[in-house]
Design an enzyme around this catalytic site. Sequence first.
Site, PDB file in Angstrom:
ATOM      1  N   CYS A   1       0.851  -1.189   0.000  1.00  0.00           N
ATOM      2  CA  CYS A   1       0.000   0.000   0.000  1.00  0.00           C
ATOM      3  C   CYS A   1       0.889   1.241   0.000  1.00  0.00           C
ATOM      4  O   CYS A   1       0.594   2.257  -0.633  1.00  0.00           O
ATOM      5  CB  CYS A   1      -0.896   0.016   1.232  1.00  0.00           C
ATOM      6  SG  CYS A   1      -1.926  -1.447   1.419  1.00  0.00           S
TER       7      CYS A   1
ATOM      8  N   CYS B   1       2.259   3.288  -3.260  1.00  0.00           N
ATOM      9  CA  CYS B   1       1.492   4.400  -3.827  1.00  0.00           C
ATOM     10  C   CYS B   1       1.145   5.461  -2.790  1.00  0.00           C
ATOM     11  O   CYS B   1       1.184   6.646  -3.059  1.00  0.00           O
ATOM     12  CB  CYS B   1       0.194   3.893  -4.454  1.00  0.00           C
ATOM     13  SG  CYS B   1       0.439   2.854  -5.908  1.00  0.00           S
ATOM     14  N   HIS B   2       0.757   5.000  -1.609  1.00  0.00           N
ATOM     15  CA  HIS B   2       0.159   5.937  -0.635  1.00  0.00           C
ATOM     16  C   HIS B   2       1.158   6.439   0.405  1.00  0.00           C
ATOM     17  O   HIS B   2       0.775   7.233   1.270  1.00  0.00           O
ATOM     18  CB  HIS B   2      -1.028   5.270   0.068  1.00  0.00           C
ATOM     19  CG  HIS B   2      -2.132   4.877  -0.872  1.00  0.00           C
ATOM     20  ND1 HIS B   2      -2.921   5.799  -1.524  1.00  0.00           N
ATOM     21  CD2 HIS B   2      -2.575   3.665  -1.282  1.00  0.00           C
ATOM     22  CE1 HIS B   2      -3.804   5.169  -2.295  1.00  0.00           C
ATOM     23  NE2 HIS B   2      -3.609   3.869  -2.171  1.00  0.00           N
TER      24      HIS B   2
ATOM     25  N   CYS C   1      -7.842  -1.848  -5.086  1.00  0.00           N
ATOM     26  CA  CYS C   1      -6.385  -1.718  -5.131  1.00  0.00           C
ATOM     27  C   CYS C   1      -5.732  -3.085  -5.266  1.00  0.00           C
ATOM     28  O   CYS C   1      -4.830  -3.278  -6.083  1.00  0.00           O
ATOM     29  CB  CYS C   1      -5.862  -1.026  -3.869  1.00  0.00           C
ATOM     30  SG  CYS C   1      -6.153   0.742  -3.841  1.00  0.00           S
TER      31      CYS C   1
ATOM     32  N   CYS D   1     -34.560  -0.400  11.211  1.00  0.00           N
ATOM     33  CA  CYS D   1     -33.489   0.318  11.900  1.00  0.00           C
ATOM     34  C   CYS D   1     -34.099   1.436  12.747  1.00  0.00           C
ATOM     35  O   CYS D   1     -33.695   1.699  13.882  1.00  0.00           O
ATOM     36  CB  CYS D   1     -32.516   0.932  10.895  1.00  0.00           C
ATOM     37  SG  CYS D   1     -31.841  -0.200   9.683  1.00  0.00           S
TER      38      CYS D   1
ATOM     39  N   CYS E   1     -35.643   1.079  16.504  1.00  0.00           N
ATOM     40  CA  CYS E   1     -34.735   1.139  17.653  1.00  0.00           C
ATOM     41  C   CYS E   1     -33.934   2.447  17.658  1.00  0.00           C
ATOM     42  O   CYS E   1     -33.855   3.127  18.667  1.00  0.00           O
ATOM     43  CB  CYS E   1     -33.764  -0.044  17.618  1.00  0.00           C
ATOM     44  SG  CYS E   1     -34.534  -1.621  18.035  1.00  0.00           S
ATOM     45  N   HIS E   2     -33.321   2.752  16.537  1.00  0.00           N
ATOM     46  CA  HIS E   2     -32.251   3.756  16.552  1.00  0.00           C
ATOM     47  C   HIS E   2     -32.708   5.183  16.247  1.00  0.00           C
ATOM     48  O   HIS E   2     -31.969   6.122  16.470  1.00  0.00           O
ATOM     49  CB  HIS E   2     -31.135   3.324  15.601  1.00  0.00           C
ATOM     50  CG  HIS E   2     -30.516   2.020  15.999  1.00  0.00           C
ATOM     51  ND1 HIS E   2     -29.758   1.900  17.156  1.00  0.00           N
ATOM     52  CD2 HIS E   2     -30.585   0.780  15.469  1.00  0.00           C
ATOM     53  CE1 HIS E   2     -29.355   0.628  17.264  1.00  0.00           C
ATOM     54  NE2 HIS E   2     -29.854  -0.069  16.270  1.00  0.00           N
TER      55      HIS E   2
ATOM     56  N   ARG F   1     -22.151  -5.582  11.697  1.00  0.00           N
ATOM     57  CA  ARG F   1     -23.104  -5.049  12.681  1.00  0.00           C
ATOM     58  C   ARG F   1     -24.513  -5.013  12.092  1.00  0.00           C
ATOM     59  O   ARG F   1     -25.482  -5.348  12.759  1.00  0.00           O
ATOM     60  CB  ARG F   1     -22.668  -3.638  13.115  1.00  0.00           C
ATOM     61  CG  ARG F   1     -23.343  -3.173  14.383  1.00  0.00           C
ATOM     62  CD  ARG F   1     -22.816  -3.963  15.565  1.00  0.00           C
ATOM     63  NE  ARG F   1     -23.641  -3.775  16.762  1.00  0.00           N
ATOM     64  CZ  ARG F   1     -24.732  -4.453  17.030  1.00  0.00           C
ATOM     65  NH1 ARG F   1     -25.161  -5.362  16.178  1.00  0.00           N
ATOM     66  NH2 ARG F   1     -25.402  -4.239  18.138  1.00  0.00           N
TER      67      ARG F   1
ATOM     68  N   CYS G   1     -27.881  -6.925  13.466  1.00  0.00           N
ATOM     69  CA  CYS G   1     -29.147  -6.247  13.760  1.00  0.00           C
ATOM     70  C   CYS G   1     -30.304  -6.947  13.059  1.00  0.00           C
ATOM     71  O   CYS G   1     -31.336  -7.228  13.660  1.00  0.00           O
ATOM     72  CB  CYS G   1     -29.096  -4.783  13.296  1.00  0.00           C
ATOM     73  SG  CYS G   1     -28.330  -3.665  14.489  1.00  0.00           S
TER      74      CYS G   1
END
Lengths: 288, 109, 140
Positions: free
Chosen positions: A103, A106-107, A140, A204, A207-208, A245, A249
């Site tokens: 990586c 390039c970075h 990449c 979603c 609850c959230h 996650r 849920c």
Amino acid sequence: MTRKTLLGGVSAAVVAVAAAGVGLADIRTGDSLVINGEIEIVTETAPPPFLEGVFSTIYSGWVFRTDETRAMEADDFDNPGMLYVEQGLEAFNTAMGTEGNSCATCHETPETLSTVRATYPQWDEEHGTVQTVEMQILECQTERMGVAEPYGYDSQEMRNMAALIASVGRGQTINVAIDGPAAETWALGEEIYYTAYGQMELSCAHCHERNYGNLIRADHLSQGQVNGFPTYRLKNANIVSVHNRFRGCIRDTRGEPYAIGSPEFVALELYVASRGNGLSVEGPAVRN
Amino acid sequence: MAENVTPRVRVPRDATAGEAVSVRTLISHPMESGQRRGSDGNLIPRQIINRFTCEFNGEMVIDITIDPAVSTNPYFQFDATVNESGTFQFTWYDDDGSVYTDTADIAVA
Amino acid sequence: MTQTRRQFVGTGLAVAAAFFGLPHIASAAQLEEAIAAFTGGADMGGEGITLIAPEIAENGNTVPIEVSAPGAAAIMLLAAGNPQADVCTFNFGPLAGSQMASTRIRLAGEQEVVAIARMPDGTFKQARQNVRVTIGGCGG
């Protein structure tokens, strides 16, 4: 499913949770998080324009946690998620694939990627699709590095790398674009967000959006913000991806989750990330 | 040896003679308790770090006996008295016989 | 032989428990045994030892604990409700800057955490604290 039908369609099984409305009585708001005594994290702020009228304030999941869990995130040494960031850094500097590049070829350093986490998922012109950080890493590996066996979307190596990229962006303001070419994907994400899934018929939003701060069993529901991902979960004793996650849920609604890395979860990630526009990048956060 | 075991330690770079400095250590390790069952229904064999020691210039600071109830990625914080410049030696002992070590220097004025 | 529904369910549970080998919880006897092994059955005072644990732990996997007993030679940590009561024992060397240590431990549900300090003169001190462990709403 539209918002209107959702609001009228709460099943009896979830009345106990859904009837209550938001409850921040037990939640201590107003505290600030400064990581390592230098990175200031916005943990509560005004909602993005499209959520005005839904939320008066958007909160990072950090706000909903206990003192002990909050404290673990305030110092990189105390944050076990940083162990995985270190492993990600090692991989970042290790050549992989037929091109013999790492990586870093390039970075240079992860820090050159410090704006990535705050602006992803984002539209990728070349591929004509919205890409997550994980998809970008895979791009990449497969298109530039000649890696025969690229990271699995939810593999430990991928989560380590995603955690590294999040960690160098900590403190930056989440600002994912939801208009232009990303609009269609964003709209799909919104639809999924408000769709009730599973035998429990929970979206979603149940609850959230409508019950954050309330207890679900003995746990405080958060607003479901993803600014802290990949996040170190005490439950898993490992870093956990956003899609993992999401899958958890939907599984907990007794529904059939979309696959990790699926277009549906990419759309949902874009939409949920945009609900946190204005919060800070926090990953790897520490959550329960 | 368990995979990706990385020790991390943090001590101050310098101190005054006789000062008690705070030492923190963390090592990535699954701490498999021997109580869990895998997807095949069989118990996953125990593999933990069962002992940790910290010495300074060859003298013991703390020697910890560890059982499976210590969390994944074991974390310890304690104080050490430093009377002179020198080197902390940290050692973690794995059930499988592997030994992981790390060191940290401190300058005492 | 007739069997009531309750008997049937009870038998089923017993069979299931035997089959799955549900984790044993340390019995009071096992806790006492572990303590006796450390103290030799000596009496224990309650002063001069501090145990800091959260009243409510958000997850039983990672519960921060701190113990301190000025002057102690060693401090043993025990979790009465775990499958095995022993957690860890801090043995302080000559260069210990204090007789304090903190760590993160696993607690299999609400239970009492016990800290016992062995003093250089052969006396013992103990502190106990109850920790409630949150059962979260979500698996994830």
